[in-house]
Design a protein around this motif. Structure first.
Motif, PDB file in Angstrom:
ATOM      1  N   ALA A  47       0.817  -1.216   0.000  1.00 21.58           N
ATOM      2  CA  ALA A  47       0.000   0.000   0.000  1.00 21.58           C
ATOM      3  C   ALA A  47       0.852   1.268   0.000  1.00 21.58           C
ATOM      4  CB  ALA A  47      -0.934   0.006   1.215  1.00 21.58           C
ATOM      5  N   ALA A  48       2.060   1.179   0.523  1.00 21.65           N
ATOM      6  CA  ALA A  48       2.941   2.346   0.592  1.00 21.65           C
ATOM      7  C   ALA A  48       3.911   2.440  -0.578  1.00 21.65           C
ATOM      8  CB  ALA A  48       3.723   2.323   1.900  1.00 21.65           C
ATOM      9  N   ALA A  49       4.030   1.376  -1.336  1.00 20.49           N
ATOM     10  CA  ALA A  49       4.990   1.348  -2.451  1.00 20.49           C
ATOM     11  C   ALA A  49       4.687   2.444  -3.464  1.00 20.49           C
ATOM     12  CB  ALA A  49       4.958  -0.016  -3.131  1.00 20.49           C
ATOM     13  N   GLY A  50       5.728   3.133  -3.904  1.00 16.62           N
ATOM     14  CA  GLY A  50       5.579   4.161  -4.921  1.00 16.62           C
ATOM     15  C   GLY A  50       5.053   5.490  -4.421  1.00 16.62           C
ATOM     16  N   ARG A  51       4.857   5.622  -3.136  1.00 17.03           N
ATOM     17  CA  ARG A  51       4.337   6.863  -2.560  1.00 17.03           C
ATOM     18  C   ARG A  51       5.482   7.720  -2.022  1.00 17.03           C
ATOM     19  NH1 ARG A  51      -1.057   7.053  -1.376  1.00 17.03           N
ATOM     20  NH2 ARG A  51      -2.216   5.165  -1.821  1.00 17.03           N
ATOM     21  N   ALA A  52       5.203   8.995  -1.830  1.00 18.39           N
ATOM     22  CA  ALA A  52       6.136   9.890  -1.165  1.00 18.39           C
ATOM     23  C   ALA A  52       5.951   9.753   0.341  1.00 18.39           C
ATOM     24  CB  ALA A  52       5.882  11.335  -1.594  1.00 18.39           C
ATOM     25  N   LEU A  53       6.986  10.045   1.084  1.00 18.49           N
ATOM     26  CA  LEU A  53       6.936  10.042   2.546  1.00 18.49           C
ATOM     27  C   LEU A  53       6.868  11.481   3.023  1.00 18.49           C
ATOM     28  CD1 LEU A  53       7.203   8.716   5.344  1.00 18.49           C
ATOM     29  CD2 LEU A  53       9.697   8.757   5.008  1.00 18.49           C
ATOM     30  N   PHE A  54       5.855  11.806   3.812  1.00 18.98           N
ATOM     31  CA  PHE A  54       5.675  13.144   4.371  1.00 18.98           C
ATOM     32  C   PHE A  54       5.872  13.054   5.873  1.00 18.98           C
ATOM     33  CE2 PHE A  54       2.821  16.362   6.271  1.00 18.98           C
ATOM     34  CZ  PHE A  54       3.352  17.511   5.695  1.00 18.98           C
ATOM     35  N   LEU A  55       6.930  13.679   6.376  1.00 15.40           N
ATOM     36  CA  LEU A  55       7.213  13.714   7.803  1.00 15.40           C
ATOM     37  C   LEU A  55       7.077  15.150   8.283  1.00 15.40           C
ATOM     38  CD1 LEU A  55      10.415  11.474   7.883  1.00 15.40           C
ATOM     39  CD2 LEU A  55       8.158  10.867   8.775  1.00 15.40           C
ATOM     40  N   CYS A  56       6.160  15.380   9.189  1.00 15.15           N
ATOM     41  CA  CYS A  56       5.916  16.722   9.702  1.00 15.15           C
ATOM     42  C   CYS A  56       6.338  16.792  11.166  1.00 15.15           C
ATOM     43  CB  CYS A  56       4.433  17.061   9.553  1.00 15.15           C
ATOM     44  SG  CYS A  56       4.038  18.766   9.955  1.00 15.15           S
ATOM     45  N   TYR A  57       7.418  17.474  11.428  1.00 15.25           N
ATOM     46  CA  TYR A  57       7.989  17.616  12.775  1.00 15.25           C
ATOM     47  C   TYR A  57       8.162  16.276  13.481  1.00 15.25           C
ATOM     48  CZ  TYR A  57       6.797  22.517  12.081  1.00 15.25           C
ATOM     49  OH  TYR A  57       6.679  23.780  11.575  1.00 15.25           O
ATOM     50  N   PRO A  58       8.867  15.326  12.849  1.00 16.69           N
ATOM     51  CA  PRO A  58       9.079  14.051  13.554  1.00 16.69           C
ATOM     52  C   PRO A  58       9.918  14.298  14.795  1.00 16.69           C
ATOM     53  CG  PRO A  58      10.510  14.196  11.647  1.00 16.69           C
ATOM     54  CD  PRO A  58       9.587  15.389  11.584  1.00 16.69           C
ATOM     55  N   ASP A  59       9.578  13.651  15.875  1.00 12.98           N
ATOM     56  CA  ASP A  59      10.253  13.837  17.147  1.00 12.98           C
ATOM     57  C   ASP A  59      11.607  13.145  17.112  1.00 12.98           C
ATOM     58  OD1 ASP A  59      10.941  14.246  19.768  1.00 12.98           O
ATOM     59  OD2 ASP A  59       9.283  13.100  20.608  1.00 12.98           O
ATOM     60  N   ASP A  60      12.643  13.838  17.568  1.00 12.76           N
ATOM     61  CA  ASP A  60      13.972  13.236  17.550  1.00 12.76           C
ATOM     62  C   ASP A  60      14.234  12.328  18.744  1.00 12.76           C
ATOM     63  OD1 ASP A  60      14.250  15.114  19.564  1.00 12.76           O
ATOM     64  OD2 ASP A  60      16.208  15.825  18.891  1.00 12.76           O
ATOM     65  N   SER A  61      13.318  12.256  19.704  1.00 18.09           N
ATOM     66  CA  SER A  61      13.597  11.505  20.926  1.00 18.09           C
ATOM     67  C   SER A  61      13.446   9.995  20.764  1.00 18.09           C
ATOM     68  CB  SER A  61      12.696  11.988  22.064  1.00 18.09           C
ATOM     69  OG  SER A  61      11.341  11.690  21.775  1.00 18.09           O
ATOM     70  N   ASN A  62      12.696   9.513  19.788  1.00 14.15           N
ATOM     71  CA  ASN A  62      12.535   8.059  19.642  1.00 14.15           C
ATOM     72  C   ASN A  62      12.946   7.547  18.266  1.00 14.15           C
ATOM     73  OD1 ASN A  62      10.454   8.736  17.945  1.00 14.15           O
ATOM     74  ND2 ASN A  62       8.820   7.955  19.237  1.00 14.15           N
ATOM     75  N   SER A  63      13.604   8.358  17.477  1.00  8.24           N
ATOM     76  CA  SER A  63      14.120   7.973  16.156  1.00  8.24           C
ATOM     77  C   SER A  63      13.040   7.478  15.202  1.00  8.24           C
ATOM     78  CB  SER A  63      15.223   6.921  16.287  1.00  8.24           C
ATOM     79  OG  SER A  63      16.314   7.443  16.992  1.00  8.24           O
ATOM     80  N   MET A  64      11.807   7.963  15.356  1.00  9.76           N
ATOM     81  CA  MET A  64      10.715   7.555  14.478  1.00  9.76           C
ATOM     82  C   MET A  64      11.049   7.867  13.020  1.00  9.76           C
ATOM     83  SD  MET A  64       7.844   8.595  12.568  1.00  9.76           S
ATOM     84  CE  MET A  64       7.564  10.267  13.081  1.00  9.76           C
ATOM     85  N   ALA A  65      11.627   9.020  12.763  1.00 13.62           N
ATOM     86  CA  ALA A  65      11.959   9.392  11.387  1.00 13.62           C
ATOM     87  C   ALA A  65      12.981   8.432  10.796  1.00 13.62           C
ATOM     88  CB  ALA A  65      12.475  10.830  11.341  1.00 13.62           C
ATOM     89  N   ALA A  66      13.981   8.044  11.568  1.00  9.37           N
ATOM     90  CA  ALA A  66      14.992   7.089  11.089  1.00  9.37           C
ATOM     91  C   ALA A  66      14.363   5.733  10.820  1.00  9.37           C
ATOM     92  CB  ALA A  66      16.128   6.968  12.107  1.00  9.37           C
ATOM     93  N   LYS A  67      13.442   5.308  11.675  1.00  7.10           N
ATOM     94  CA  LYS A  67      12.748   4.038  11.461  1.00  7.10           C
ATOM     95  C   LYS A  67      11.920   4.098  10.171  1.00  7.10           C
ATOM     96  CE  LYS A  67      12.528   3.161  16.396  1.00  7.10           C
ATOM     97  NZ  LYS A  67      11.689   3.265  17.596  1.00  7.10           N
TER      98      LYS A  67
END
Length: 123
Positions: A47-67
């Motif tokens: 379902a996510a294949a071929g889509r863009a990733l939109f991250l809005c103010y991801p929190d740096d405390s739990n590395s969600m953006a890196a995951k």
């Protein structure tokens, strides 16, 4: 953040909002848009294949953006927040050299695999 999602959907953008917390039935029916329960692993699904990733103010405390970046299969990322490469400080001095909104692990991985095509200052 719900407002951004609903504005994108109203403009005809194909959006699948995912968050780790929703109401018990798996979909949060806010006044603005539906949000489906999930984790960064959702980005590895068909379902996510071929889509863009939109991250809005991801929190740096739990590395969600890196995951998210580790599971992301696409080639376009929209990041709203501070990056070391574009300058920081949207709310005063950053709490680290990498800013307040995403950690070093995400920013280094992002810089290794992606190129910034457009940067705009918020505010």
């Amino acid at each position: 953040m719900f407002c951004v999602r609903s504005l994108l959907q109203a403009a005809g953008v194909d959006v699948i909002p995912v968050d780790r917390e929703t109401c018990e039935d798996g979909a949060d029916e806010s006044p603005h848009t539906s949000v489906h329960k999930g984790s960064p692993k959702f980005l590895s699904t068909a379902a996510a294949a071929g889509r863009a990733l939109f991250l809005c103010y991801p929190d740096d405390s739990n590395s969600m953006a890196a995951k998210c970046l580790r599971h992301f299969q696409g080639d376009v990322i929209v990041h709203v927040g501070e990056l070391l490469t574009t300058g920081g400080g949207f709310c005063g001095p950053p709490q680290s050299s990498f800013g307040k909104t995403s950690g070093a692990d995400f920013q280094v991985a992002l810089a290794e695999d992606f190129h910034c095509l457009l940067s705009r200052r918020l505010g």
